[in-house]
Scaffold this motif. Structure first.
Motif, short mmCIF file in Angstrom:
data_model
loop_
_atom_site.label_atom_id
_atom_site.label_comp_id
_atom_site.label_asym_id
_atom_site.label_seq_id
_atom_site.Cartn_x
_atom_site.Cartn_y
_atom_site.Cartn_z
N GLY A 86 0.80 -1.22 0.00
CA GLY A 86 0.00 0.00 0.00
C GLY A 86 0.83 1.26 0.00
N ALA A 87 2.16 1.13 -0.08
CA ALA A 87 3.03 2.30 -0.06
C ALA A 87 3.09 3.02 -1.39
N ILE A 88 2.60 2.37 -2.45
CA ILE A 88 2.62 2.96 -3.79
C ILE A 88 1.23 3.46 -4.14
N ASN A 89 1.16 4.70 -4.61
CA ASN A 89 -0.13 5.29 -4.95
C ASN A 89 -0.53 5.08 -6.40
N HIS A 90 0.46 4.94 -7.27
CA HIS A 90 0.19 4.67 -8.68
C HIS A 90 1.31 3.80 -9.22
N ALA A 91 0.94 2.77 -9.99
CA ALA A 91 1.93 1.88 -10.58
C ALA A 91 1.80 1.90 -12.09
N SER A 92 2.88 2.26 -12.77
CA SER A 92 2.92 2.28 -14.22
C SER A 92 3.77 1.12 -14.70
N PHE A 93 3.19 0.26 -15.54
CA PHE A 93 3.89 -0.94 -16.01
C PHE A 93 3.74 -1.07 -17.51
N THR A 94 4.85 -1.32 -18.19
CA THR A 94 4.83 -1.64 -19.61
C THR A 94 5.47 -3.01 -19.78
N GLY A 95 4.73 -3.94 -20.39
CA GLY A 95 5.26 -5.29 -20.53
C GLY A 95 4.20 -6.24 -21.02
N SER A 96 4.32 -7.48 -20.62
CA SER A 96 3.42 -8.53 -21.10
C SER A 96 2.07 -8.49 -20.41
N VAL A 97 1.10 -9.16 -21.01
CA VAL A 97 -0.22 -9.30 -20.40
C VAL A 97 -0.09 -10.02 -19.06
N ALA A 98 0.71 -11.08 -19.02
CA ALA A 98 0.91 -11.82 -17.77
C ALA A 98 1.52 -10.93 -16.71
N GLY A 99 2.47 -10.08 -17.11
CA GLY A 99 3.07 -9.15 -16.15
C GLY A 99 2.06 -8.15 -15.63
N GLY A 100 1.19 -7.66 -16.52
CA GLY A 100 0.16 -6.71 -16.09
C GLY A 100 -0.81 -7.34 -15.10
N LYS A 101 -1.17 -8.60 -15.35
CA LYS A 101 -2.04 -9.29 -14.41
C LYS A 101 -1.36 -9.47 -13.06
N ALA A 102 -0.06 -9.75 -13.07
CA ALA A 102 0.69 -9.90 -11.82
C ALA A 102 0.72 -8.59 -11.04
N ILE A 103 0.86 -7.47 -11.76
CA ILE A 103 0.85 -6.16 -11.11
C ILE A 103 -0.51 -5.92 -10.45
N GLU A 104 -1.59 -6.18 -11.18
CA GLU A 104 -2.93 -5.99 -10.62
C GLU A 104 -3.17 -6.88 -9.41
N GLN A 105 -2.75 -8.12 -9.51
CA GLN A 105 -2.96 -9.06 -8.42
C GLN A 105 -2.17 -8.65 -7.19
N ALA A 106 -0.94 -8.20 -7.39
CA ALA A 106 -0.11 -7.80 -6.25
C ALA A 106 -0.69 -6.59 -5.54
N ALA A 107 -1.28 -5.68 -6.30
CA ALA A 107 -1.82 -4.45 -5.71
C ALA A 107 -3.28 -4.58 -5.29
N ALA A 108 -3.87 -5.75 -5.45
CA ALA A 108 -5.29 -5.92 -5.13
C ALA A 108 -5.59 -5.51 -3.69
N GLY A 109 -6.63 -4.71 -3.54
CA GLY A 109 -7.05 -4.28 -2.22
C GLY A 109 -6.35 -3.05 -1.69
N THR A 110 -5.34 -2.56 -2.41
CA THR A 110 -4.61 -1.38 -1.94
C THR A 110 -5.15 -0.09 -2.53
N PHE A 111 -5.95 -0.20 -3.57
CA PHE A 111 -6.48 0.95 -4.31
C PHE A 111 -5.38 1.74 -5.02
N THR A 112 -4.24 1.09 -5.25
CA THR A 112 -3.21 1.68 -6.10
C THR A 112 -3.76 1.79 -7.51
N THR A 113 -3.69 2.97 -8.11
CA THR A 113 -4.20 3.12 -9.47
C THR A 113 -3.18 2.53 -10.46
N PRO A 114 -3.67 1.83 -11.49
CA PRO A 114 -2.76 1.21 -12.45
C PRO A 114 -2.66 1.99 -13.75
N GLY A 115 -1.49 1.92 -14.35
CA GLY A 115 -1.28 2.36 -15.72
C GLY A 115 -0.59 1.21 -16.43
#
Length: 462
Positions: A199-228
């Motif tokens: 929850g220390a990150i307020n926004h996460a910007s990721f460029t990469g694979s679909v699998a990587g994007g899903k991993a980013i979303e799953q890791a941040a689940a419940g923190t309300f970190t906004t994704p890019g």
């Protein structure tokens, strides 16, 4: 802590080795970022933007050293002079619009006796997880507007281009940014996941694979970190019967094979109207055959190795499957002496007699191969262009502006081009649909993604 190693695609040697940050040091980095951000948010936008202009000038002085570093790290030929020209365009544009994009919004109606406005306030700490293929450009898309908007930034760069993060840090130091406001860190995948989950990150910007994007979303689940998230792509082009043939060929060859096809918005499949098909294929193959595959440090090389052998092997497998299903290969790999199986050095290839049962036409190849299909009309082209789980960009090649707009309106994509491709205009939002991702960068909307709205409803008198 563990080792992060960059193996050069030039010769398979170890080019750089670094150690990941320890958890305690990462904690101190986060604390420093939060402290610096609180003070930075109080600095006027114009001063924050001026700091990014200083950063740009620092990058200019570093570029002569950066160009060969990029060749060693990910294989781009030195003849293309790195990424500074596009980086400069993006930074200068985001600086130029900063004050207007971040100024308070006011309601369209007026209420006497009240002051009403909406301010754009920084989110806090922004994590940028950057890829290797355009290591400066993909990172700067978020880093510069995030800092101008008043955020702190933590950059985690790809192992293949780990020196890029150090160059960003060097340039930020040369620009006299406050200590802690920008940090370059080397993280393991587990550390990245735990950082996002904290929850220390307020926004996460990721460029990469679909699998990587899903991993980013799953890791941040419940923190309300906004994704890019900018993820996979299979960008199509459609050449209509009224297209300027020579111009379309020249630009689509470049759009398909620049950076060895390792471009987020590179052209991976082309649909050509039957009236132009034969001439288009003939000219396209002839021009593609003029590439010089070789050592990217050689000024004569126009097509370098792919960034790693495993990426080249994926392209080889896509091509082999297509050929086994009846596709025709128009270029002889033997005519490119540097082409070597089992290495990152991969000759360009043009395939015809392809269809959408072949992976090369539906899955992301991300390399120097392109399939070309004949189509009868706009409707067939649109159907095929939309037959993809991705949607980043699509290009229409025509002399008819209205036709391009009509076709573009039917394509599920983030950007529609007419008579150009493989280019990012910082004045337009960079976004995707379907599995290509979520969020927005650059343009005024890029600033919106890196801020939160705060309303002020003030009564003048009681």
């Amino acid at each position: 802590m563990s080792e992060v190693i960059c193996v050069s695609p030039i010769d398979g040697s170890e080019y750089a080795r670094r150690t990941t940050i320890g958890d305690e040091a990462l904690g101190r980095t986060l604390d420093a970022a939060r402290t610096a951000q609180r003070a930075w948010a109080q600095v006027p936008v114009a001063e924050r933007a001026a700091a990014m202009t200083r950063f740009l000038e620092a990058m200019r002085t570093l570029n002569p050293a950066i160009v060969p570093e990029l060749a060693w790290q990910m294989g781009r030929p030195v003849r293309y002079s790195g990424e500074f020209r596009s980086l400069e365009e993006r930074v200068r544009y985001m600086v130029s619009i900063a004050e207007r994009a971040l100024e308070p919004l006011r309601p369209l109606d007026d209420k006497p006796g009240f002051e009403r406005l909406i301010r754009r306030e920084p989110l806090g700490t922004v994590l940028v997880v950057a890829p290797w293929n355009y290591p400066f450009l993909t990172a700067v898309n978020t880093i510069v507007p995030a800092l101008i908007a008043g955020n702190a930034v933590i950059l985690k760069h790809a192992a293949q281009t780990l020196l890029v993060g150090e160059r960003f840090a060097e340039a930020m130091a040369m620009a006299d940014l406050p200590p802690g406001l920008f940090s370059n860190v080397l993280l393991t995948h587990d550390q990245t996941a735990r950082l996002l989950a904290s929850g220390a990150i307020n926004h996460a910007s990721f460029t990469g694979s679909v699998a990587g994007g899903k991993a980013i979303e799953q890791a941040a689940a419940g923190t309300f970190t906004t994704p890019g998230l900018e993820l996979g792509g299979k960008d199509p082009a459609y050449v209509r019967a009224d297209a300027a043939l020579d111009y379309a060929v020249e630009n689509l060859v470049d759009g398909a094979f620049f950076n060895s096809g390792q471009s987020c918005c590179g052209v991976e499949r082309i649909y050509v109207h039957a009236d132009l098909y034969d001439r288009f294929v003939e000219q396209f193959v002839e021009l593609t055959g003029q590439y010089v595959l070789g050592n990217p440090l050689d000024a004569a090389t126009s097509l370098g190795p792919m960034a790693a052998t495993r990426f080249a092997e994926l392209v080889r497998s896509h091509t082999a499957e297509a050929l086994a299903k009846g596709a025709r290969a128009h270029l002889d790999p033997a005519s490119f002496p540097a082409n070597q199986p089992g290495t990152p050095y991969l000759a360009p290839q043009v395939l015809t007699n392809v269809d959408h049962t072949m992976r090369v036409m539906v899955e992301e190849s991300f390399g120097p191969v392109v399939g070309i299909m004949k189509v009868a009309n706009d409707a067939e082209a649109v159907t095929l262009m939309n037959d993809s789980p991705y949607g980043l960009t699509a290009s229409v090649w025509t002399s008819d502006l209205e036709a391009a707009q009509n076709v573009g309106a039917q394509i599920a994509t983030g950007t529609v081009y007419m008579n150009r491709c493989d280019y990012l205009d910082p004045g337009l939002v960079w976004t995707g649909v379907k599995d290509t991702g979520r969020g927005a960068s650059l343009s005024t909307l890029g600033y919106e993604a890196l801020t939160r709205a705060k309303s002020y409803h003030l009564r003048h008198t009681l």
